[in-house]
Design a protein around this motif. Structure first.
Motif, mmCIF file in Angstrom:
data_model
loop_
_atom_site.group_PDB
_atom_site.id
_atom_site.type_symbol
_atom_site.label_atom_id
_atom_site.label_comp_id
_atom_site.label_asym_id
_atom_site.label_seq_id
_atom_site.Cartn_x
_atom_site.Cartn_y
_atom_site.Cartn_z
ATOM 1 N N ALA A 38 10.374 12.495 -17.701
ATOM 2 C CA ALA A 38 10.690 13.825 -17.165
ATOM 3 C C ALA A 38 10.331 14.900 -18.180
ATOM 4 C CB ALA A 38 12.169 13.913 -16.808
ATOM 5 N N ILE A 40 11.186 18.804 -19.069
ATOM 6 C CA ILE A 40 12.105 19.915 -18.825
ATOM 7 C C ILE A 40 11.635 21.111 -19.633
ATOM 8 C CG2 ILE A 40 14.465 20.748 -19.080
ATOM 9 C CD1 ILE A 40 15.435 17.945 -18.612
ATOM 10 N N LEU A 100 18.525 9.059 -10.652
ATOM 11 C CA LEU A 100 17.329 9.893 -10.819
ATOM 12 C C LEU A 100 17.403 11.112 -9.905
ATOM 13 C CD1 LEU A 100 14.498 10.523 -11.844
ATOM 14 C CD2 LEU A 100 13.588 8.904 -10.165
ATOM 15 N N PHE A 101 17.836 10.895 -8.648
ATOM 16 C CA PHE A 101 17.983 12.014 -7.715
ATOM 17 C C PHE A 101 18.969 13.048 -8.262
ATOM 18 C CE2 PHE A 101 16.898 9.122 -3.858
ATOM 19 C CZ PHE A 101 15.556 9.236 -4.173
ATOM 20 N N CYS A 104 17.561 15.086 -11.134
ATOM 21 C CA CYS A 104 16.612 16.116 -10.688
ATOM 22 C C CYS A 104 17.343 17.347 -10.154
ATOM 23 C CB CYS A 104 15.682 15.548 -9.623
ATOM 24 S SG CYS A 104 14.513 14.322 -10.256
ATOM 25 N N MET A 108 16.715 20.067 -12.887
ATOM 26 C CA MET A 108 15.502 20.679 -12.347
ATOM 27 C C MET A 108 14.288 20.495 -13.263
ATOM 28 S SD MET A 108 16.450 21.888 -9.442
ATOM 29 C CE MET A 108 15.153 23.030 -9.003
ATOM 30 N N PRO A 109 13.903 19.251 -13.561
ATOM 31 C CA PRO A 109 12.713 19.046 -14.400
ATOM 32 C C PRO A 109 11.467 19.585 -13.708
ATOM 33 C CG PRO A 109 13.392 16.989 -13.371
ATOM 34 C CD PRO A 109 14.475 17.978 -13.088
ATOM 35 N N SER A 110 10.498 20.039 -14.509
ATOM 36 C CA SER A 110 9.269 20.579 -13.926
ATOM 37 C C SER A 110 8.381 19.474 -13.370
ATOM 38 C CB SER A 110 8.506 21.395 -14.972
ATOM 39 O OG SER A 110 8.277 20.644 -16.140
ATOM 40 N N SER A 111 8.533 18.243 -13.893
ATOM 41 C CA SER A 111 7.794 17.108 -13.337
ATOM 42 C C SER A 111 8.510 15.808 -13.681
ATOM 43 C CB SER A 111 6.356 17.070 -13.865
ATOM 44 O OG SER A 111 6.333 16.706 -15.229
ATOM 45 N N VAL A 112 8.331 14.807 -12.812
ATOM 46 C CA VAL A 112 8.918 13.480 -13.018
ATOM 47 C C VAL A 112 7.872 12.434 -12.674
ATOM 48 C CG1 VAL A 112 10.645 11.825 -12.227
ATOM 49 C CG2 VAL A 112 11.288 14.206 -12.557
#
Length: 214
Positions: A38, A40, A100-101, A104, A108-112
């Motif tokens: 992830a 952030i 994991l849900f 997120c 609020m990670p920018s990508s996973v």
């Protein structure tokens, strides 16, 4: 010599068994774990604040008992106009896909990027439960945002009423031009002019020869 070697080997066996039992105990409940990478990112100022905040977020994540941070990497903040942008990359093992849900939603990670496993088996009942939990969290966030928007609109409305009353009281003393009104109210001329034009249309103020009066 042989006796010492045999004793050493016999002593090693119980240790291996203990280590194995410890590993099994540590991994209990992690049979359906998910490893994800992830990113952030935060934006703010000054630079020290951005770095400190990123570290606080990382420490908060590590306190969650349903995940394990296996790798972390912090990147130097970069200046973007008047602000600084910084991000960190974390390899996190979650106890389950539900974890994991939740992660997120909370951070609020920018990508996973899911690294393990390559395939995830889901039965319909489990998927339905997870989707409903996810929707409940999203609705809660949406409700909170709507409440904030309502409060913000109310504050803006009240602030405009206070400014209008201040202008009316000020103009009750004498006629003033835009520069004088701006100085008395503390509102920049460009912003104040828009409000004055609105109040003139509503019939609350009058204007003549660049002077405003009631």
């Amino acid at each position: 010599m042989l006796g010492k070697q045999r004793a050493k080997e016999e002593g090693a066996e119980p240790k291996k068994e203990l280590d194995k039992m410890q590993d099994e105990e540590d991994n209990e409940g992690w049979e359906k774990s998910v490893l994800a990478r992830a990113i952030i990112e935060i934006l703010g100022a000054p630079k020290d604040y951005v770095e400190t905040t990123l570290n606080v977020i990382a420490d908060t994540i590590k306190k969650n008992e349903d995940l394990r941070v296996e790798k972390e990497e912090f990147f130097e903040p970069k200046k973007q106009e008047k602000l600084f942008s910084a991000f960190m990359e974390l390899d996190i093992r979650f106890r389950s896909i539900e974890g994991l849900f939740g992660f997120c939603i909370d951070f609020m990670p920018s990508s996973v990027d899911i690294l393990e496993p390559e395939k995830i088996d889901y039965d319909s009942a489990e998927l339905t439960r997870n989707v409903n939990d996810l929707m409940a969290k999203l609705h809660k966030i949406d409700s909170a945002l709507k409440q904030v928007n309502v409060e913000n609109e109310l504050l803006q409305h009240n602030a405009m009423l206070l400014l209008r009353n201040n202008v009316i009281i000020t103009l009750g003393e004498k006629k003033m031009n835009l520069k004088e009104l701006s100085s008395r109210t503390g509102v920049p001329e460009e912003q104040l002019k828009n409000f004055l034009e609105l109040w003139i249309k509503e019939g609350m103020l009058k204007s003549q020869d660049e002077l405003y009066f009631v």
